[in-house]
Structures are given as C-alpha cells and as structure tokens.
Design a protein around this motif. Structure first.
Motif, PDB file in Angstrom:
ATOM      1  N   ALA A  92      32.187  31.884  51.824  1.00  0.00           N
ATOM      2  CA  ALA A  92      32.606  33.082  51.094  1.00  0.00           C
ATOM      3  C   ALA A  92      33.269  34.076  52.036  1.00  0.00           C
ATOM      4  N   TYR A  93      32.747  34.186  53.237  1.00  0.00           N
ATOM      5  CA  TYR A  93      33.344  35.069  54.243  1.00  0.00           C
ATOM      6  C   TYR A  93      34.752  34.594  54.604  1.00  0.00           C
ATOM      7  N   GLN A  94      34.908  33.289  54.754  1.00  0.00           N
ATOM      8  CA  GLN A  94      36.219  32.714  55.065  1.00  0.00           C
ATOM      9  C   GLN A  94      37.201  33.010  53.927  1.00  0.00           C
ATOM     10  N   ASP A  95      36.761  32.864  52.688  1.00  0.00           N
ATOM     11  CA  ASP A  95      37.622  33.151  51.537  1.00  0.00           C
ATOM     12  C   ASP A  95      38.024  34.622  51.495  1.00  0.00           C
ATOM     13  N   LYS A  96      37.085  35.533  51.798  1.00  0.00           N
ATOM     14  CA  LYS A  96      37.391  36.962  51.790  1.00  0.00           C
ATOM     15  C   LYS A  96      38.391  37.314  52.883  1.00  0.00           C
ATOM     16  N   LEU A  97      38.275  36.677  54.023  1.00  0.00           N
ATOM     17  CA  LEU A  97      39.235  36.946  55.097  1.00  0.00           C
ATOM     18  C   LEU A  97      40.628  36.435  54.734  1.00  0.00           C
ATOM     19  N   GLY A  98      40.703  35.334  54.011  1.00  0.00           N
ATOM     20  CA  GLY A  98      41.990  34.765  53.610  1.00  0.00           C
ATOM     21  C   GLY A  98      42.620  35.487  52.434  1.00  0.00           C
ATOM     22  N   ASP A  99      41.849  36.231  51.672  1.00  0.00           N
ATOM     23  CA  ASP A  99      42.346  36.941  50.495  1.00  0.00           C
ATOM     24  C   ASP A  99      42.932  38.287  50.927  1.00  0.00           C
ATOM     25  N   ALA A 100      44.206  38.513  50.600  1.00  0.00           N
ATOM     26  CA  ALA A 100      44.871  39.760  50.988  1.00  0.00           C
ATOM     27  C   ALA A 100      44.385  40.934  50.147  1.00  0.00           C
ATOM     28  N   ASP A 101      43.849  40.691  48.965  1.00  0.00           N
ATOM     29  CA  ASP A 101      43.412  41.766  48.080  1.00  0.00           C
ATOM     30  C   ASP A 101      42.004  42.279  48.408  1.00  0.00           C
ATOM     31  N   SER A 102      41.245  41.551  49.213  1.00  0.00           N
ATOM     32  CA  SER A 102      39.872  41.984  49.514  1.00  0.00           C
ATOM     33  C   SER A 102      39.893  43.076  50.589  1.00  0.00           C
ATOM     34  N   SER A 103      38.940  44.001  50.477  1.00  0.00           N
ATOM     35  CA  SER A 103      38.869  45.112  51.424  1.00  0.00           C
ATOM     36  C   SER A 103      37.829  44.808  52.513  1.00  0.00           C
ATOM     37  N   LEU A 104      37.829  45.653  53.517  1.00  0.00           N
ATOM     38  CA  LEU A 104      36.856  45.475  54.594  1.00  0.00           C
ATOM     39  C   LEU A 104      35.433  45.775  54.124  1.00  0.00           C
ATOM     40  N   LYS A 105      35.291  46.567  53.048  1.00  0.00           N
ATOM     41  CA  LYS A 105      33.955  46.830  52.504  1.00  0.00           C
ATOM     42  C   LYS A 105      33.352  45.561  51.907  1.00  0.00           C
TER      43      LYS A 105
END
Length: 150
Positions: free
Chosen positions: A84-97
């Motif tokens: 899930a962390y890997q997916d969030k890093l790859g997603d441009a729409d996800s924020s650092l929060k």
C-alpha cells in the motif's frame, strides 16, 4: 635545666614500640594460624542442597507451531502495508499526509514483527523475508522523516 634535642632519649621509646609491635604481631599470627587450621577442617565436608522440585515449566519459545497461521497472517498484513505504501508513492494524487499514516502503521507493525523475527531460526526462509521487509520499512521511514519525498 635546659633540655637540648641531643639529650632526649629516643632509645626507650623505640624499645617500647618495637616490643609492642612484636607482641601484637605474634598475637595476630597466632590467631591467623588458629583460624586457618579450623577453616581447613570445615572445607572437607561439602554441603549438599536438596533437589529442586516443583519448578513450573517455562516456555521460552514465543511462537509455537500452533500459531503458524496467525504468524503468516501477521506477515501478510505487514507485507500488505508495504505494498500500500508503494502504491501511495506511485500515485501522483496522494498527499504526504496519506503516506504519513501508512508509515505510522508500518512502524507499529514493525514493533509487532520484531519479536517474531527474533524467534525464527536462521535457516528459516520466512526470517529472510521478514528481515528484508523490516529493513525496507525502517529505511522508508527514515527517508520520509529526512524529507526525501518533498
């Protein structure tokens, strides 16, 4: 009459202290010898203790074979957090929060996984997988806290 330093008789004082020391030295030597002979006589008989009984059995192994399914589920949850962390890093729409909440969850799971990691044998393949996952989670937490993703 005036007393000069040459007139002081030091010989009598030295005789008194020398005889006092000799007497004390011989008394000490006598006591020491007496103590040594009495203590060497007691060393010959060894004291035996009664056998220890009724000790409760203590299980030092934290993970038993019956917990294998639960262990695999914990490892799966931990690896799922990493994915899930890997997916969030790859997603441009996800924020650092969003990433921060995943990192805190990964930190909590890492603390739960460490006793499991320590209890596995060195030849176990699961230990290698867990070790790599824990190292990855720790490195990613350090990178995030350092500001590498800003």
């Amino acid at each position: 009459m005036k007393i000069a330093p040459q007139m002081i008789s030091t010989g009598t004082e030295q005789e008194k202290t020398t005889t006092g020391q000799k007497a004390t030295g011989t008394e000490f030597n006598d006591i020491l010898q007496e103590t040594m002979t009495t203590s060497s006589g007691t060393e010959g008989s060894a004291m035996t203790l009664p056998p220890v009984q009724n000790i409760p059995t203590i299980l030092f192994d934290q993970i038993q074979s019956s917990d294998t399914i639960q262990t695999i589920e914990r490892v799966d949850t931990f690896v799922g957090l990493l994915e899930a962390y890997q997916d969030k890093l790859g997603d441009a729409d996800s924020s650092l929060k969003d990433v921060s909440s995943l990192l805190s969850s990964m930190g909590e799971e890492t603390e739960k996984i460490l006793p499991l990691l320590d209890s596995l044998s060195d030849g176990d393949a699961l230990k290698d997988i867990l070790n790599r996952a824990v190292v990855t989670a720790t490195v990613e937490t350090i990178k995030y806290n350092r500001g590498d993703y800003l």
